[in-house]
Design a protein around this motif. Structure first.
Motif, PDB file in Angstrom:
ATOM      1  N   LEU A 147       0.819  -1.211   0.000  1.00 18.13           N
ATOM      2  CA  LEU A 147       0.000   0.000   0.000  1.00 18.13           C
ATOM      3  C   LEU A 147       0.853   1.261   0.000  1.00 18.13           C
ATOM      4  N   ILE A 148       0.519   2.180  -0.918  1.00 12.67           N
ATOM      5  CA  ILE A 148       1.118   3.514  -0.882  1.00 12.67           C
ATOM      6  C   ILE A 148       0.073   4.565  -0.519  1.00 12.67           C
ATOM      7  N   ALA A 149      -1.226   4.225  -0.624  1.00 12.90           N
ATOM      8  CA  ALA A 149      -2.283   5.167  -0.266  1.00 12.90           C
ATOM      9  C   ALA A 149      -3.419   4.419   0.411  1.00 12.90           C
ATOM     10  N   LEU A 150      -3.827   4.917   1.590  1.00 13.93           N
ATOM     11  CA  LEU A 150      -4.917   4.314   2.341  1.00 13.93           C
ATOM     12  C   LEU A 150      -5.793   5.425   2.893  1.00 13.93           C
ATOM     13  N   ASP A 151      -7.090   5.367   2.576  1.00 14.80           N
ATOM     14  CA  ASP A 151      -8.031   6.374   3.047  1.00 14.80           C
ATOM     15  C   ASP A 151      -9.175   5.684   3.794  1.00 14.80           C
ATOM     16  N   LEU A 152      -9.191   5.889   5.109  1.00 15.17           N
ATOM     17  CA  LEU A 152     -10.249   5.354   5.966  1.00 15.17           C
ATOM     18  C   LEU A 152     -10.992   6.478   6.670  1.00 15.17           C
ATOM     19  N   SER A 153     -10.936   7.664   6.122  1.00 13.47           N
ATOM     20  CA  SER A 153     -11.539   8.829   6.763  1.00 13.47           C
ATOM     21  C   SER A 153     -13.063   8.769   6.729  1.00 13.47           C
ATOM     22  N   ASN A 154     -13.673   9.518   7.642  1.00 15.95           N
ATOM     23  CA  ASN A 154     -15.131   9.648   7.699  1.00 15.95           C
ATOM     24  C   ASN A 154     -15.837   8.311   7.852  1.00 15.95           C
ATOM     25  N   ASN A 155     -15.347   7.542   8.827  1.00 16.07           N
ATOM     26  CA  ASN A 155     -16.000   6.297   9.199  1.00 16.07           C
ATOM     27  C   ASN A 155     -16.339   6.354  10.689  1.00 16.07           C
ATOM     28  N   GLN A 156     -16.527   5.209  11.299  1.00 19.15           N
ATOM     29  CA  GLN A 156     -16.897   5.148  12.716  1.00 19.15           C
ATOM     30  C   GLN A 156     -15.898   4.299  13.490  1.00 19.15           C
ATOM     31  N   ILE A 157     -14.639   4.404  13.096  1.00 19.64           N
ATOM     32  CA  ILE A 157     -13.598   3.592  13.727  1.00 19.64           C
ATOM     33  C   ILE A 157     -13.182   4.243  15.048  1.00 19.64           C
ATOM     34  N   SER A 158     -13.080   3.452  16.078  1.00 24.53           N
ATOM     35  CA  SER A 158     -12.717   3.974  17.397  1.00 24.53           C
ATOM     36  C   SER A 158     -11.522   3.212  17.953  1.00 24.53           C
ATOM     37  N   GLY A 159     -10.987   3.736  19.063  1.00 22.59           N
ATOM     38  CA  GLY A 159      -9.886   3.062  19.741  1.00 22.59           C
ATOM     39  C   GLY A 159      -8.538   3.422  19.161  1.00 22.59           C
ATOM     40  N   ALA A 160      -7.565   2.553  19.383  1.00 22.24           N
ATOM     41  CA  ALA A 160      -6.191   2.789  18.935  1.00 22.24           C
ATOM     42  C   ALA A 160      -5.981   2.255  17.518  1.00 22.24           C
ATOM     43  N   VAL A 161      -5.017   2.839  16.825  1.00 19.11           N
ATOM     44  CA  VAL A 161      -4.660   2.366  15.488  1.00 19.11           C
ATOM     45  C   VAL A 161      -3.778   1.129  15.640  1.00 19.11           C
ATOM     46  N   PRO A 162      -4.176  -0.007  15.061  1.00 12.20           N
ATOM     47  CA  PRO A 162      -3.346  -1.216  15.175  1.00 12.20           C
ATOM     48  C   PRO A 162      -1.970  -1.008  14.544  1.00 12.20           C
ATOM     49  N   ASN A 163      -0.983  -1.662  15.094  1.00 14.35           N
ATOM     50  CA  ASN A 163       0.381  -1.491  14.580  1.00 14.35           C
ATOM     51  C   ASN A 163       0.519  -1.938  13.132  1.00 14.35           C
ATOM     52  N   TRP A 164      -0.318  -2.894  12.697  1.00 12.17           N
ATOM     53  CA  TRP A 164      -0.175  -3.407  11.333  1.00 12.17           C
ATOM     54  C   TRP A 164      -0.761  -2.466  10.274  1.00 12.17           C
ATOM     55  N   VAL A 165      -1.335  -1.353  10.683  1.00 10.59           N
ATOM     56  CA  VAL A 165      -1.824  -0.363   9.713  1.00 10.59           C
ATOM     57  C   VAL A 165      -0.681   0.469   9.151  1.00 10.59           C
ATOM     58  N   TRP A 166       0.375   0.623   9.934  1.00  8.00           N
ATOM     59  CA  TRP A 166       1.465   1.528   9.532  1.00  8.00           C
ATOM     60  C   TRP A 166       2.393   0.829   8.547  1.00  8.00           C
ATOM     61  N   LYS A 167       2.044   0.849   7.272  1.00  8.46           N
ATOM     62  CA  LYS A 167       2.837   0.199   6.236  1.00  8.46           C
ATOM     63  C   LYS A 167       4.004   1.090   5.823  1.00  8.46           C
ATOM     64  N   LYS A 168       5.161   0.494   5.713  1.00  4.31           N
ATOM     65  CA  LYS A 168       6.380   1.268   5.474  1.00  4.31           C
ATOM     66  C   LYS A 168       6.372   1.994   4.136  1.00  4.31           C
ATOM     67  N   ARG A 169       5.612   1.503   3.167  1.00  4.42           N
ATOM     68  CA  ARG A 169       5.612   2.115   1.832  1.00  4.42           C
ATOM     69  C   ARG A 169       4.578   3.226   1.676  1.00  4.42           C
ATOM     70  N   LEU A 170       3.804   3.495   2.713  1.00  2.00           N
ATOM     71  CA  LEU A 170       2.721   4.474   2.596  1.00  2.00           C
ATOM     72  C   LEU A 170       3.241   5.863   2.253  1.00  2.00           C
ATOM     73  N   TRP A 171       2.568   6.482   1.262  1.00  2.00           N
ATOM     74  CA  TRP A 171       2.790   7.886   0.919  1.00  2.00           C
ATOM     75  C   TRP A 171       1.647   8.749   1.460  1.00  2.00           C
ATOM     76  N   PHE A 172       0.434   8.219   1.379  1.00  2.00           N
ATOM     77  CA  PHE A 172      -0.758   8.964   1.784  1.00  2.00           C
ATOM     78  C   PHE A 172      -1.534   8.134   2.808  1.00  2.00           C
ATOM     79  N   LEU A 173      -1.859   8.753   3.953  1.00  2.00           N
ATOM     80  CA  LEU A 173      -2.646   8.063   4.966  1.00  2.00           C
ATOM     81  C   LEU A 173      -3.669   9.040   5.535  1.00  2.00           C
ATOM     82  N   TYR A 174      -4.944   8.701   5.339  1.00  2.00           N
ATOM     83  CA  TYR A 174      -6.054   9.548   5.787  1.00  2.00           C
ATOM     84  C   TYR A 174      -6.892   8.773   6.807  1.00  2.00           C
ATOM     85  N   LEU A 175      -6.932   9.292   8.053  1.00  2.00           N
ATOM     86  CA  LEU A 175      -7.700   8.664   9.129  1.00  2.00           C
ATOM     87  C   LEU A 175      -8.646   9.668   9.781  1.00  2.00           C
TER      88      LEU A 175
END
Length: 642
Positions: A490-518
């Motif tokens: 993944l280089i781009a991940l957009d999960l904005s405008n949802n109903q996600i709560s709590g902490a961000v899991p460690n496996w979300v932070w992909k080393k190749r990411l350029w764009f991350l929207y939460l």
């Protein structure tokens, strides 16, 4: 520019022995002249041992034990005379000093290198027999020298896409503010006034800033043999005369990306030689008419209105690509369009066609599609024993099509790499068959979907796609999708405008990411283990290629991770409307930062003076915090701050 000077000076030796056209084929049975062979070896020596001069590891050094007509990049005529040198895409780079040269003839191709210098008048005016010059994508910048206008026998000139070089050299630089070539003194009129033999002119990305009344008239009068005119993204303005389409030899016109350039397609038929016409993102209007014999036609993002004219197979027998998207076209889609068996790319999205329901069955007979864009249309998909199949289809865009479910005809498209189903009314569970192994880009935003936690194949199964771009905005998702664990590409991940709560899991932070929207969720921590919040060991610190990070409008608390200020690629950081406390971290390492928004938090302390190093900073929002500092007058030295 000593080494380039040596290279060009060699052509004086070559031109004294031949004046044949550069298209002559190499004859490996004839040895080149000793003086030319020695000169080429001298060039190689200078390039190899020059200070601060490097080249690609793929460069094949010339073997002095073989004749030079067999060397890669060297072209000879039938008598063994060297008539051209092609050193393109060898990644040469150096700091040059000015030089003087004598006569050059025939062809020189230095495209795709990293010279990173200006084109001062290095004696181009002394090259009257020169026919082909390609300096594209090589980091040249500044004024184009007047000497090029003296190349009276020039057949092909390519100075385009210099920005590609900067992008190729440093993909981490996201400022997009690269130095460019420009035409001011001399202007466009002077540049081409004497080059009446010119057939191909590529100036894409050159800052011309000339009104069309100047360069159009000059081109039509001065270049009667012109067959290719490529001047996209040149900041051209004014009105583009319709008569320009009648130049008798013209085969390709690309003036796309000049948003201030206005015009209309002619009411009279365009000349029969024109094969490629690109007016994308200009300001053309009126109706689409009299377009025959074309292979590629791109009229997207304009102001065209009226209906689409009939496209009969006899009129456009070779049409392979048609893009009419983002206009104001209305009426019915002509049935003749569906008889074009050569069509591979069709984009009709975002118009105002009167067809309330477009029957996908109409496209069934067009089996050669590689790209199909029917966005913003209401699609009627009939039930068939056999679903429509496009064996070559790679890109399918069906956004805003009033779809209410995942239609099974998508299941039969087995080569899809890009799928856009965003902004529909789809609800329910995402079917397993949607996760095609070929997919790289998937847009599902603005649909009320459920993503299963388990799939019939595990993470190691090669049938599950390795996505590069995933858009799940506004999908009513309440947890981070578990399949993200395996998405290491993944280089781009957009999960904005949802109903996600709590902490961000460690496996979300992909080393190749350029764009991350939460943004616009209910996240409380950027780390599963909140005790590490102030540590440099939290997973977000491993994102060394991150360009954009937006976690605004959440419930994040604690300190802003200090490592964010050390990510050298970071361009946009938006953490506004959270509960961050403590001080703003040091941003000394984020020198490309253009937007920093940390307003509406609980930040305190002083503004870090390291922001003075962020010379690309345009937007800085610190409001509604409890900062205690004197007014930062030193920010006035930032040249782009708005």
């Amino acid at each position: 520019m000593e080494n380039l000077g040596i290279l060009i000076a060699l052509f004086s030796l070559f031109s004294s022995s031949t004046s044949l056209h550069p298209s002559s084929h190499t004859n490996l049975q004839n040895h080149c002249l000793d003086v030319q062979r020695s000169a080429l070896l001298q060039l190689q020596h200078h390039l190899y041992y020059a200070p601060n001069f490097t080249f690609s590891s793929k460069l094949e050094l010339w073997d002095p034990n073989t004749h030079c007509c067999s060397w890669k990049g060297v072209t000879c005529d039938a008598l063994g005379h060297v008539i051209g040198i092609d050193l393109s895409y060898q990644t040469f780079q150096a700091t040059f000093t000015p030089f003087s040269i004598s006569i050059i003839s025939n062809t020189l191709n230095l495209a795709g290198n990293n010279f990173n210098t200006t084109l001062f008048p290095y004696g181009f005016g002394k090259l009257p027999k020169f026919t082909h010059l390609n300096l594209s994508a090589s980091c040249f910048h500044g004024q184009i020298p007047v000497g090029i206008s003296h190349l009276t026998r020039l057949v092909s000139l390519d100075l385009s896409y210099q920005e590609d070089c900067y992008w190729r050299n440093d993909q981490n630089d996201v400022s997009f503010d690269y130095p460019t070539l420009k035409l001011e003194k001399p202007n466009f009129k002077i540049l081409i006034k004497k080059t009446r033999s010119l057939r191909e002119l590529y100036l894409n990305g050159v800052n011309i800033s000339s009104p069309s009344s100047e360069w159009c008239e000059t081109t039509s009068l001065s270049l009667p043999k012109l067959s290719v005119l490529s001047m996209s993204n040149c900041d051209l303005s004014g009105h583009f005369p319709a008569e320009f389409f009648l130049l008798p030899k013209m085969q390709r016109i690309d003036i796309s990306g000049n948003s201030r350039l206005m015009g209309q397609l002619p009411e009279f038929p365009i000349n029969n030689s024109l094969e490629v016409l690109s007016l994308r993102y200009t300001n053309f209007s009126a109706s689409v008419a009299n377009l025959s014999n074309l292979v590629e036609l791109d009229l997207s993002r304009n102001n065209f209105n009226g209906s689409i004219p009939p496209f009969h197979r006899s009129g456009v027998p070779n049409l392979a690509s048609l893009d009419l998207s983002w206009n104001h076209l209305s009426g019915s889609i002509p049935s003749s369009l569906f008889t074009l068996s050569t069509l591979q790319t069709l984009s009709l999205g975002f118009n105002t066609f009167s067809d309330y329901q477009l029957k996908l069955d109409m496209f069934f007979q067009l089996s050669n599609f590689r790209l199909l864009d029917l966005s913003n249309m209401s699609l009627l998909i009939r039930s068939h024993n056999k679903s429509p199949t496009f064996p070559q289809l790679e890109t399918l865009q069906l956004s805003s099509c009033n779809l209410t479910e995942f239609r099974e005809f998508i299941k039969s498209q087995n080569k899809l790499t890009y799928l856009d189903l965003s902004n529909n009314r789809i609800h329910g569970l995402v079917p397993n068959w949607l996760w095609k192994s070929t997919l790289e880009v998937l847009h599902l935003s603005s649909n009320a979907i459920d993503i299963p936690n388990r799939f019939p194949f595990d993470d190691a199964n090669s049938s599950f796609p390795m996505l590069r771009w995933l858009d799940l905005r506004y999908c009513n998702i309440s947890t981070f999708p578990a399949f993200l664990k395996s998405q290491e590409s993944l280089i781009a991940l957009d999960l904005s405008n949802n109903q996600i709560s709590g902490a961000v899991p460690n496996w979300v932070w992909k080393k190749r990411l350029w764009f991350l929207y939460l943004s616009n969720n209910s996240l409380t921590s950027l780390d599963q283990f909140s005790s590490n919040q102030d540590s440099l060991q939290i997973p977000i610190c491993n994102l060394s290629q991150l360009w954009v990070f937006n976690a605004s409008f959440n419930k994040l608390s604690g300190s802003i991770p200090s490592c964010l200020g050390n990510i050298s690629t970071l361009c946009i950081l938006d953490l506004q409307q959270n509960n961050f406390s403590s001080s703003i971290p040091d941003f000394g390492g984020a020198t490309l930062l253009s937007t920093l928004q940390v307003n509406d938090n609980k930040l305190e302390g002083k503004l870090p003076r390291s922001l003075a190093n962020c010379t690309s900073l345009k937007i800085l929002n610190l409001g509604n915090n409890t900062l205690h500092d004197t007014f930062p007058l030193w920010l006035g030295k930032l040249p782009r701050l708005m």
